[in-house]
Scaffold this active site. Structure first.
Site, PDB file in Angstrom:
ATOM      1  N   LEU A 128      51.670  34.707  35.638  1.00 53.12           N
ATOM      2  CA  LEU A 128      51.224  33.983  37.313  1.00 53.12           C
ATOM      3  C   LEU A 128      50.110  33.833  37.461  1.00 53.12           C
ATOM      4  O   LEU A 128      49.383  33.165  38.008  1.00 53.12           O
ATOM      5  CB  LEU A 128      51.948  35.455  38.248  1.00 53.12           C
ATOM      6  CG  LEU A 128      51.424  34.725  40.250  1.00 53.12           C
ATOM      7  CD1 LEU A 128      52.703  34.348  40.192  1.00 53.12           C
ATOM      8  CD2 LEU A 128      52.454  36.181  41.093  1.00 53.12           C
TER       9      LEU A 128
ATOM     10  N   CYS B 115      52.079  18.025  56.323  1.00 53.12           N
ATOM     11  CA  CYS B 115      50.678  17.106  56.512  1.00 53.12           C
ATOM     12  C   CYS B 115      50.229  17.810  55.099  1.00 53.12           C
ATOM     13  O   CYS B 115      48.785  18.220  54.675  1.00 53.12           O
ATOM     14  CB  CYS B 115      49.744  17.460  57.188  1.00 53.12           C
ATOM     15  SG  CYS B 115      48.255  17.405  57.589  1.00 53.12           S
TER      16      CYS B 115
ATOM     17  N   TRP C   4      59.687  36.477  53.383  1.00 52.03           N
ATOM     18  CA  TRP C   4      59.118  37.490  53.415  1.00 52.03           C
ATOM     19  C   TRP C   4      58.845  36.687  54.833  1.00 52.03           C
ATOM     20  O   TRP C   4      57.811  37.617  55.954  1.00 52.03           O
ATOM     21  CB  TRP C   4      57.445  37.141  52.536  1.00 52.03           C
ATOM     22  CG  TRP C   4      56.550  36.165  52.636  1.00 52.03           C
ATOM     23  CD1 TRP C   4      56.771  35.056  53.426  1.00 52.03           C
ATOM     24  CD2 TRP C   4      57.722  35.235  51.329  1.00 52.03           C
ATOM     25  NE1 TRP C   4      56.270  33.710  52.991  1.00 52.03           N
ATOM     26  CE2 TRP C   4      56.844  34.087  51.362  1.00 52.03           C
ATOM     27  CE3 TRP C   4      58.220  35.727  49.984  1.00 52.03           C
ATOM     28  CZ2 TRP C   4      56.752  33.198  50.133  1.00 52.03           C
ATOM     29  CZ3 TRP C   4      58.685  34.400  48.760  1.00 52.03           C
ATOM     30  CH2 TRP C   4      57.798  33.262  49.188  1.00 52.03           C
TER      31      TRP C   4
ATOM     32  N   THR D 296      49.043  30.022  44.893  1.00 50.79           N
ATOM     33  CA  THR D 296      49.544  29.798  43.821  1.00 50.79           C
ATOM     34  C   THR D 296      50.758  29.464  45.124  1.00 50.79           C
ATOM     35  O   THR D 296      51.360  29.715  46.196  1.00 50.79           O
ATOM     36  CB  THR D 296      50.240  32.056  43.703  1.00 50.79           C
ATOM     37  OG1 THR D 296      49.206  31.609  43.405  1.00 50.79           O
ATOM     38  CG2 THR D 296      51.810  31.549  42.973  1.00 50.79           C
TER      39      THR D 296
ATOM     40  N   TYR E 135      41.402  35.438  54.836  1.00 48.99           N
ATOM     41  CA  TYR E 135      42.154  34.904  55.433  1.00 48.99           C
ATOM     42  C   TYR E 135      43.868  35.878  55.186  1.00 48.99           C
ATOM     43  O   TYR E 135      44.388  36.238  56.378  1.00 48.99           O
ATOM     44  CB  TYR E 135      42.578  33.908  54.087  1.00 48.99           C
ATOM     45  CG  TYR E 135      43.945  33.628  53.472  1.00 48.99           C
ATOM     46  CD1 TYR E 135      44.661  32.708  55.207  1.00 48.99           C
ATOM     47  CD2 TYR E 135      45.060  34.458  52.815  1.00 48.99           C
ATOM     48  CE1 TYR E 135      46.575  32.715  55.128  1.00 48.99           C
ATOM     49  CE2 TYR E 135      46.816  33.910  53.363  1.00 48.99           C
ATOM     50  CZ  TYR E 135      47.059  33.353  54.105  1.00 48.99           C
ATOM     51  OH  TYR E 135      48.687  33.235  53.975  1.00 48.99           O
TER      52      TYR E 135
ATOM     53  N   GLU F 132      51.768  37.882  50.324  1.00 46.59           N
ATOM     54  CA  GLU F 132      50.180  37.413  50.616  1.00 46.59           C
ATOM     55  C   GLU F 132      49.458  37.200  49.337  1.00 46.59           C
ATOM     56  O   GLU F 132      49.122  36.211  49.617  1.00 46.59           O
ATOM     57  CB  GLU F 132      49.732  38.020  51.660  1.00 46.59           C
ATOM     58  CG  GLU F 132      49.987  37.525  53.657  1.00 46.59           C
ATOM     59  CD  GLU F 132      50.538  35.812  53.581  1.00 46.59           C
ATOM     60  OE1 GLU F 132      49.631  35.273  52.787  1.00 46.59           O
ATOM     61  OE2 GLU F 132      51.468  36.121  54.211  1.00 46.59           O
TER      62      GLU F 132
ATOM     63  N   ASP G 163      43.190  28.955  55.458  1.00 47.67           N
ATOM     64  CA  ASP G 163      44.149  28.970  54.040  1.00 47.67           C
ATOM     65  C   ASP G 163      43.432  27.270  53.790  1.00 47.67           C
ATOM     66  O   ASP G 163      42.939  26.334  54.816  1.00 47.67           O
ATOM     67  CB  ASP G 163      45.131  29.142  53.353  1.00 47.67           C
ATOM     68  CG  ASP G 163      46.984  28.385  54.323  1.00 47.67           C
ATOM     69  OD1 ASP G 163      46.134  27.109  55.475  1.00 47.67           O
ATOM     70  OD2 ASP G 163      47.852  28.242  53.347  1.00 47.67           O
TER      71      ASP G 163
END
Length: 357
Positions: free
Chosen positions: A85, A197, A29, A48, A125, A42, A143
DNA sequence: AAGTCGGGGGC
DNA sequence: GCCCCAGACTT
């Protein structure tokens, strides 16, 4: 003073973007500015992990290459493709949005934040992500990754899931945003959070911005970000009945409330505590549905199935009955059609094994 | 502001 | 076990 702060922040963004260009993963994507494709990715990636969402993304792009084809789908088909999912309202909301977009924007998926934010399933978001990735609109994404990166680098100990905290982090993300390349900046912030991170064992040793990082300097990596957590988990005991009539199986379509909305499972008796098999079989509900002549063929062990707010204790009881009082949402289906029904993971696995599908 | 909505992976 | 994952919606 203000200028120094500004310079510091510009450097932070530039550092991350540079790191991103050199270290980013090649994700499908990221090779497009097609708002529809980005929307697809998205929504799938909400709560997920990338590795988990990837195969679903590929299947959705293949089957529904544009908004028009998505809008023309049936909810059952969307849920089936979504099966496994989780957070299935995402799929149901996508269908509503696809149909609206198809009408309102004639099949061209909107790219502006103010249009996107009005659509079902698209929050702050996701609207920021789609608008910045597809059209470089200057909206900062926040996010889970961004919360973590900002909390650690700037030493913010306001809880990330409090109303005040969310406001502070959004504001800081807005100020940090590189207006020359919002899309790239947003991608960089998230990829940095996801790859380097990380929540546990972040790779501070190779971090390009560690010398300016509050958490690194003050040894606060494990305490930031701060999160309030009052998660109540409830136990539920689901007793499913497997009723086979010739080559047909008795199924149930779940309603709009509760988990697994609009998906398919089996006739169910739920109890709030663990009930012995004999007590269970003496419940009046059972004879109401299946009469007095019930023969038990097989009882499965109790499977524990963990959801975010629930611990499900699930067992399957294969019974032979003379007649059935059909409930509103019950119906018989043959094994062939069975495969087209969207089922919760635990139901699907059991049925699959039972019928050797 | 708090509760609800899945399933899986890392530790 | 516990925490987290490219969060959003309902109450």
């Amino acid at each position: 003073m203000l200028i120094i702060l500004l310079l510091l922040r510009m450097n932070f963004s530039d550092e991350l973007v540079q790191w991103y260009i050199q270290n980013k993963r090649d994700l499908p994507w990221r090779n497009t500015n097609n708002a529809y494709i980005i929307w697809l990715s998205e929504i799938i990636l909400q709560q997920t992990r990338v590795e988990q969402g990837m195969p679903y993304f590929n299947r959705f792009v293949e089957k529904y290459p544009d908004v028009g084809s998505f809008a023309a789908a049936h909810e059952d088909d969307i849920l089936k493709l979504w099966q496994g999912l989780g957070y299935y309202s995402r799929g149901r909301n996508m269908l509503k949005t696809a149909r609206l977009v198809n009408e309102l924007y004639h099949g061209k998926f909107p790219e502006q934040y103010n249009q996107l934010i009005k659509l079902k399933g698209i929050g702050e978001y996701t609207a920021a992500a789609i608008s910045s990735f597809s059209a470089n609109e200057a909206k900062a994404v926040v996010d889970g990754n961004v919360y973590r990166v900002i909390a650690r680098y700037f030493g913010i100990d306001e809880p990330i899931n409090s109303t005040k905290g969310k406001k502070i982090f959004q504001q800081m993300a807005d100020e940090l945003l590189n207006h020359d390349q919002p899309g790239l900046h947003n991608q960089a912030m998230m990829e940095f959070g996801a790859m380097l991170c990380k929540p546990k064992n972040p790779a501070c040793g190779i971090c390009p911005v560690r010398t300016g990082c509050f958490a690194f300097i003050n040894n606060a990596i494990t305490t930031l970000p701060v999160k309030l957590n009052k998660l109540k988990v409830r136990d539920r005991y689901l007793n499913y009945f497997l009723i086979v009539d010739g080559d047909k199986l008795l199924m149930n379509k779940r309603d709009e409330k509760d988990v697994w909305a609009n998906m398919y499972d089996l006739p169910l008796i739920e109890t709030s505590f663990l009930m012995s098999e004999t007590d269970l079989l003496n419940l009046p509900q059972l004879s109401d549905h299946f009469g007095q002549h019930i023969k038990i063929l097989e009882i499965s062990p109790i499977y524990k199935h963990i959801l975010t707010h629930q611990r499900l204790h699930v067992r399957f009881i294969n019974i032979q009955v003379k007649n059935v009082n059909l409930e509103q949402n019950w119906f018989y289906t043959d094994v062939e059609s069975l495969q087209k029904l969207a089922m919760p993971k635990i139901i699907f696995i059991f049925i699959k094994n039972f019928f050797n599908l």
